[in-house]
Structure formats: C-alpha cells, structure tokens
Design a protein around this motif. Structure first.
Motif, PDB file in Angstrom:
ATOM      1  N   LYS A  45       0.844  -1.325  -0.111  1.00 49.89           N
ATOM      2  CA  LYS A  45       0.116  -0.108   0.004  1.00 49.89           C
ATOM      3  C   LYS A  45       0.760   1.396  -0.206  1.00 49.89           C
ATOM      4  CE  LYS A  45      -3.865   2.293   2.493  1.00 49.89           C
ATOM      5  NZ  LYS A  45      -4.702   2.181   3.664  1.00 49.89           N
ATOM      6  N   LYS A  46       2.054   1.067   0.740  1.00 48.39           N
ATOM      7  CA  LYS A  46       2.639   2.397   0.792  1.00 48.39           C
ATOM      8  C   LYS A  46       3.374   2.840  -0.354  1.00 48.39           C
ATOM      9  CE  LYS A  46       6.782   4.404   3.333  1.00 48.39           C
ATOM     10  NZ  LYS A  46       7.848   4.154   4.036  1.00 48.39           N
ATOM     11  N   ASP A  47       3.968   1.668  -1.062  1.00 43.11           N
ATOM     12  CA  ASP A  47       4.431   2.230  -2.579  1.00 43.11           C
ATOM     13  C   ASP A  47       3.544   2.645  -3.447  1.00 43.11           C
ATOM     14  OD1 ASP A  47       7.220   1.554  -1.818  1.00 43.11           O
ATOM     15  OD2 ASP A  47       7.034  -0.577  -2.685  1.00 43.11           O
ATOM     16  N   GLU A  49       0.694   4.165  -2.926  1.00 43.26           N
ATOM     17  CA  GLU A  49       0.701   5.622  -2.562  1.00 43.26           C
ATOM     18  C   GLU A  49       1.338   6.533  -3.054  1.00 43.26           C
ATOM     19  OE1 GLU A  49       0.085   5.438   1.708  1.00 43.26           O
ATOM     20  OE2 GLU A  49      -1.912   4.847   1.649  1.00 43.26           O
ATOM     21  N   LEU A  50       2.839   6.140  -2.752  1.00 44.57           N
ATOM     22  CA  LEU A  50       4.021   6.757  -3.418  1.00 44.57           C
ATOM     23  C   LEU A  50       4.113   7.212  -4.808  1.00 44.57           C
ATOM     24  CD1 LEU A  50       6.857   5.679  -0.970  1.00 44.57           C
ATOM     25  CD2 LEU A  50       5.825   7.970  -0.922  1.00 44.57           C
ATOM     26  N   ASN A  52       1.522   7.016  -6.760  1.00 47.18           N
ATOM     27  CA  ASN A  52       0.540   7.920  -7.312  1.00 47.18           C
ATOM     28  C   ASN A  52       0.535   9.478  -6.768  1.00 47.18           C
ATOM     29  OD1 ASN A  52      -2.519   7.235  -8.025  1.00 47.18           O
ATOM     30  ND2 ASN A  52      -1.794   5.396  -6.721  1.00 47.18           N
ATOM     31  N   SER A  53       1.741   9.678  -6.034  1.00 44.69           N
ATOM     32  CA  SER A  53       2.195  10.919  -5.843  1.00 44.69           C
ATOM     33  C   SER A  53       3.052  11.553  -6.798  1.00 44.69           C
ATOM     34  CB  SER A  53       2.940  10.833  -4.606  1.00 44.69           C
ATOM     35  OG  SER A  53       4.324  10.431  -4.465  1.00 44.69           O
TER      36      SER A  53
END
Length: 275
Positions: A45-47, A49-50, A52-53
């Motif tokens: 999930k963290k990757d 989200e990153l 998507n940034s």
C-alpha cells in the motif's frame, strides 16, 4: 474523451524500477501518460501511494489466462516470470484508453516520447528485433513463417482504432497453444498475431528506442536507453541518471532493490520444481 496510458507489467520486487521511469515521464514527457497502469503480482500500500504521488496510477493484479503453468517451458518461465505475458493485457486496456504505451522497467527515458501518440494506420507501433521469429522459440513450428523478422517487445504502442479484442483473444489462445515452445517469453505470440492478421506495423527504430547503455555512439540520438540482458541498473550497471532517480524514490520512502540471497535462490528453485 479517452486518455493515454503508459503500462508496466512487473513483479512486486521491481516497483522501484517503475518509480524510476515514472519520475522520467513526469519530468521529460508527461503528455504520454494521463494515467500509469501497473499490472503486477503484488504491491504494498505504501509503495502504491508513493507512485500515485508521482503520477496517477491504476493498479491491476494479474492473473495469467492459463490454467496449468506446466504447459510452459519451465526454463523460460523461471527466467522471465509470468508477468511478461501480462503485456497482452495492453490490448484489452484499449477499451479504456486511446493510446497504450508499454515500457520495460529496465529503461531510462532521455527525450520526449510524445511522437508515439501520433496516429498510424495499423494502430500498432513496434520495434523489429533484427532477428528471425525462429530465434524467439525453442523449436520451429509449422503454423507461421519462422524466417520472418520478429519484434522486440520492450516498447510498443497500441491505438484504440484496432480490433483489439480480436487480437487479445488470439494472443490468449496462442499462449495456451504454444506455451511450451516460447523462448523469449511473450514476443513470438505477437509475431504470430502480426502474421495471422497481416498487420503492417509502424516500425520503431531500435537505435532510437532501445540502445544498450554501453552503445555510447547511439546514446546522443537515443530517446530511451535499455539495459537488456544482465546486469541491470540496479545490480551492477552504474548510471548516474538512474541512480539519481533511485535515490529520489528512496528519499520518498519507497521500497528498495533487494539483492537475491543464496537462500532465496534455493527456495525459488525448489518452488519451481514443486510446481
């Protein structure tokens, strides 16, 4: 109005390589990607989200349309992994996008790629490989001309005016039929598709879109460099451009390259034998 997508098909351990290319796209050629599609076999999930940034991302978990993986040549399957065959999904994605550009993750973008979006009659832009179709296979088959030039599947562009579901269904059918013959993963199936439907692809120049980083004479005119074969940028092939992007990704908190250990290699080999 349908948008443009850049697609990556990667295993979970190569998300950092996708991030590197997304940073290049954002800085150098943002017009080609209204959205980035990451087809994967797992992503944390963290990757996600990153990623998507950096640019808008659509992630798709890949399930190969083959019921029994034992039909594959197992050496080919171990070297490339099943994610290579997710490239056929680029055809289905044309239901949602006007242009779908596929990029291998072991690349660096040097120049604007918006020319790939220019319409072409066949709706398919690919790089001829300079090698025969027969070189893509473990052995010749009689159904197609083995002496035709094959394509290189490292980069291509599909456009939505083609009969994309007809082509997609053909690729899936052929994958199930010829899996045991495939040597260079997905490429021969695209070769068969081109022959089956007599497609006049628009050729992309390998010297522009896929020279190796060691081809120093070609790099000044190249739009992309491609670390095909081994080593890659992340396991021995040093490149300042790639390293800078990678450090930026790590500074964002992204997952880093994990060098395979002796134990992980043994486990991978044992798993392949069990399967």
């Amino acid at each position: 109005m349908k948008k443009n997508a850049v697609v990556f098909t990667v295993s979970s351990d190569l998300i950092f390589a996708v991030a590197n290319l997304m940073l290049d796209i954002k800085r150098i050629t943002p017009e080609i990607a209204d959205e980035v599609v990451v087809i994967h076999n797992g992503i944390n999930k963290k990757d996600l989200e990153l990623l998507n940034s950096i640019l808008p991302v659509r992630d798709i978990f890949y399930e190969i349309p083959v019921e029994d993986l034992s039909i594959f040549n197992q050496d080919t399957l171990r070297y490339f992994t099943i994610m290579a065959y997710a490239k056929y999904e680029c055809l289905r994605l044309l239901s949602d996008y006007k242009n779908v550009i596929y990029l291998d993750p072991d690349m660096i973008i040097l120049k604007d790629l918006s020319g790939l979006l220019e319409p072409c009659e066949s709706g398919i832009k690919m790089m001829p490989s300079g090698a025969l179709v027969s070189s893509q296979l473990h052995q010749d088959i009689n159904d197609y001309d083995m002496n035709e030039e094959g394509i290189c599947g490292a980069l291509f562009c599909f456009q939505d005016h083609i009969d994309y579901m007809k082509y997609y269904n053909f690729c899936v059918f052929s994958l199930n039929k010829y899996a045991g013959f495939l040597k260079l993963a997905e490429q021969a199936i695209f070769d068969f598709m081109i022959q089956e439907f007599d497609i006049k692809i628009q050729s992309l120049d390998l010297k522009i879109y896929s020279p190796h980083p060691r081809d120093k004479d070609l790099i000044p005119n190249a739009k992309i460099i491609h670390a095909y074969g081994q080593p890659k940028f992340w396991n021995g092939l040093n490149d300042e451009h790639w390293n800078s992007n990678y450090q930026e990704w790590l500074s964002m908190g992204g997952s880093k390259y994990k060098k395979p250990t002796f134990v992980s290699k043994i486990i991978k080999k044992l798993n392949s034998i069990v399967k």
